[in-house]
Design an enzyme around this catalytic site. Structure first.
Site, short mmCIF file in Angstrom:
data_model
loop_
_atom_site.label_atom_id
_atom_site.label_comp_id
_atom_site.label_asym_id
_atom_site.label_seq_id
_atom_site.Cartn_x
_atom_site.Cartn_y
_atom_site.Cartn_z
N GLY A 1 30.90 43.05 45.05
CA GLY A 1 31.67 42.04 45.82
C GLY A 1 33.15 42.23 45.93
N GLU B 1 31.33 46.52 40.99
CA GLU B 1 31.64 47.50 42.01
C GLU B 1 32.47 46.44 42.90
OE1 GLU B 1 32.13 48.86 45.24
OE2 GLU B 1 30.17 49.30 45.43
N CYS C 1 32.94 48.99 51.11
CA CYS C 1 34.00 49.04 50.18
C CYS C 1 34.86 50.44 50.04
CB CYS C 1 33.56 48.52 48.59
SG CYS C 1 31.79 48.86 48.49
N THR D 1 37.06 41.72 44.58
CA THR D 1 37.92 41.85 43.08
C THR D 1 38.06 40.53 42.57
OG1 THR D 1 38.52 44.01 43.72
CG2 THR D 1 39.79 42.60 41.97
N GLU D 2 38.52 39.43 43.36
CA GLU D 2 38.53 38.21 43.16
C GLU D 2 37.45 37.45 42.27
OE1 GLU D 2 39.76 35.75 46.30
OE2 GLU D 2 39.79 33.81 44.92
N LYS E 1 20.27 37.65 43.25
CA LYS E 1 21.09 36.59 43.89
C LYS E 1 21.61 37.22 45.15
CE LYS E 1 24.18 34.44 44.71
NZ LYS E 1 24.78 34.09 46.35
N GLU F 1 42.49 44.58 51.16
CA GLU F 1 41.44 44.93 51.87
C GLU F 1 41.04 44.30 52.99
OE1 GLU F 1 37.71 44.44 49.36
OE2 GLU F 1 37.16 46.43 49.82
P1 ADP Z 1 32.95 37.15 49.85
O1 ADP Z 1 34.05 36.39 49.41
O2 ADP Z 1 33.20 38.16 50.90
O3 ADP Z 1 31.67 36.47 50.37
P2 ADP Z 1 32.21 37.39 47.19
O4 ADP Z 1 32.61 38.46 46.30
O5 ADP Z 1 32.70 36.23 46.87
O6 ADP Z 1 32.50 37.92 48.66
O7 ADP Z 1 30.46 37.20 47.07
C1 ADP Z 1 29.61 38.34 46.56
C2 ADP Z 1 28.57 37.58 45.86
O8 ADP Z 1 29.15 37.00 44.91
C3 ADP Z 1 27.73 36.64 46.81
O9 ADP Z 1 26.33 36.79 46.49
C4 ADP Z 1 28.42 35.37 46.24
O10 ADP Z 1 27.28 34.24 46.72
C5 ADP Z 1 28.31 35.74 44.94
N1 ADP Z 1 29.64 34.70 44.38
C6 ADP Z 1 30.70 34.15 44.88
N2 ADP Z 1 31.58 33.37 44.06
C7 ADP Z 1 30.67 33.79 42.65
C8 ADP Z 1 31.05 33.34 41.25
N3 ADP Z 1 32.21 32.74 41.04
N4 ADP Z 1 30.19 33.66 40.43
C9 ADP Z 1 28.90 34.36 40.84
N5 ADP Z 1 28.76 34.62 41.94
C10 ADP Z 1 29.58 34.52 42.91
#
Ligand code: ADP
Length: 477
Positions: A227, A249, A283, A229-230, A175, A380
């Protein structure tokens, strides 16, 4: 209709007809449309990956046959290198030189590196205390793996996950980030061309909802995520249902400690490179320069000069050093944090605002007089913003470097061998660079301490992320 979903060997669109655009960050103009996978496609992909897991066409391959397919993927990446690099620059914004060398070159490396491991997934025998018993271990695939990737190095980070997952015999559902799906679509086409059997690699383009549905799905055995941390925390909570294996990561706030005896030219060059590579959208970006007070003014002046000479422009333009940020949202995030630096009293040496160009450009920025409690020193930024903090002695520098929830990477600059290793030992980070910027390599472990994540990708450690260990006991009596 965009057929960017690859499920069980078939390219298809979303049943709902939902689609989304992906944008060229250098212009802000949409350049492609993708299918937005919903729950029905998630269910279908999980079923396809589950069916392929034990199929003769995948589980029945000998290790050399499986290795051969991974090696072929590496070769196909090389054959399509220029096309892939152009596509990464178009979709992500990165300078074409970075796309060629890092995004494409290192992706091919990953497939070849893990092709080599397929024939070396050994078990062990232990000298048990029980008489007349033979015990051995085997490494078995974890199962169906959801691989969720970010937008900063879309194809490369997909390869960090796809290559070891396949090497260990798993099946995967990839994904990619909604901002940058296109090179992952192309990579999955190349996996198909290389002979990956139907259902072994599946692709779902979509946004956070698609990711969430995968993470919650009881038919997924493992999630590997890179992606924020949140989002990592949300994934941990959502994966608790069937206690999925989870590797993460996440974010970082890498300190770069410049000791008083450092080679100043090398430190300035390395800190600027390590801080601004891919416009700081890394990162492990060096984002807190802790510089000894005796060097601080000179260091700041030279940083500002080096940054002032960098050429900002579209990634496709020859000579571009810094490309745009990935999206309008991310530009607004970086802009807000830079403003907070000014509001909280840091001194802006250069940059500090959006650049006067179409697209999502932010000027390379240097702040001095930064305090540890400022947002620019704690959060960050993931953008071209360098912060300079001063310290007086080594213990203080280490304590302040470690005063963060993150622990992905750190750097130390010194000519003193003992000091280099003293600091490397004391900083709380998964990777420490001594007198150099911050590359990655398929052979070197990569993972974070603390809120920077769980588990090590790359190197032999990734094999542990994609296998379960089975212990088999036999009576010899
Ligand atoms: P950003 O906020 O910078 O876009 P994210 O860490 O939220 O970074 O996103 C990284 C990846 O995680 C993307 O592929 C995004 O679609 C996916 N993503 C975002 N929220 C969720 C979630 N709650 N569960 C699973 N995947 C998610």
């Amino acid at each position: 209709m965009s057929k960017t979903l690859f499920i069980g060997g078939t390219w298809q669109s979303a049943a709902s007809g939902a689609e989304f655009d992906t944008f060229d960050p250098a212009t802000g103009v949409a350049h492609a449309r993708c299918a937005d996978a919903g729950r029905p496609e998630v269910d279908e992909a999980v079923a396809a990956a589950r069916a392929a897991l034990d199929s003769p066409s995948w589980a029945g391959l000998t290790p050399p046959e499986r290795a051969g397919i991974l090696w072929r993927i590496g070769d196909l990446i090389d054959e399509h290198a220029e096309e892939l690099a152009q596509l990464e620059t178009l979709d992500q914004g990165q300078p074409i030189g970075i796309a060629r060398m890092v995004s494409v070159g290192r992706t091919a490396d990953h497939f070849r590196y893990y092709a080599g491991w397929v024939t070396k997934l050994y078990g062990e025998t232990a000298p048990l205390s029980h008489p007349n018993v033979l015990q051995y271990t085997k490494r078995e695939p974890v199962g169906v793996c959801a691989l969720i990737t970010p937008w900063n190095f879309p194809m490369l980070i997909a390869s960090w996950k796809i290559a070891p997952a396949l090497a260990c015999g798993n099946t995967v559902i990839v994904k990619p980030a909604e901002q940058t799906p296109m090179t992952t679509v192309r990579l999955v086409q190349l996996c198909q061309e290389a002979g990956i059997p139907d259902g072994v690699v599946n692709l779902l383009t979509g946004g956070p909802e698609t990711g969430r549905a995968l993470v919650e799905h009881p038919g997924v055995d493992k999630v590997s995520f890179t992606g924020s941390t949140e989002t990592g925390r949300a994934i941990v909570r959502a994966s608790a249902g069937n206690l999925k294996r989870v590797s993460l990561e996440l974010g970082g706030k890498a300190p770069s400690i410049v000791l008083p005896d450092a080679d100043l030219d090398a430190a300035v060059e390395g800190c600027v490179q390590g801080g601004l590579f891919n416009s700081g959208q890394v990162c492990a970006a060096y984002s807190r320069f802790l510089v000894h007070r005796s060097l601080a003014d000179e260091f700041a002046e030279r940083c500002a000069k080096a940054v002032g000479q960098m050429r900002l422009g579209p990634g496709s333009a020859p000579g571009t050093d810094l490309g745009p940020l990935v999206s309008a949202d991310h530009l607004a995030h970086v802009d807000a944090l830079a403003r907070s630096g000014v509001d909280e009293g840091a001194t802006l040496l250069t940059g500090g605002s959006r650049a006067d160009l179409p697209g999502y450009f932010f000027q390379p920025t240097v702040f001095t007089g930064v305090r540890d409690d400022m947002r620019i020193a704690r959060e960050e930024i993931f953008g071209p913003v360098l912060t300079i903090l001063t310290y007086d002695d080594e213990d203080e520098a280490i304590a302040r470097a470690n005063d963060t929830e993150y622990g992905l990477a750190a750097a130390v600059w010194t000519r003193d061998l003992a000091a280099a290793h003293r600091v490397a030992g004391a900083v709380h980070a998964g990777t420490v660079f001594i007198n150099m910027p911050n590359p990655t390599d398929a052979a070197a472990p990569w993972g974070g301490f603390g809120a920077s994540g769980w588990g090590n990708e790359m190197g032999s450690g990734a094999l542990g992320l994609y296998t379960e260990v089975k212990s088999v006991w036999t009576s010899l009596a």
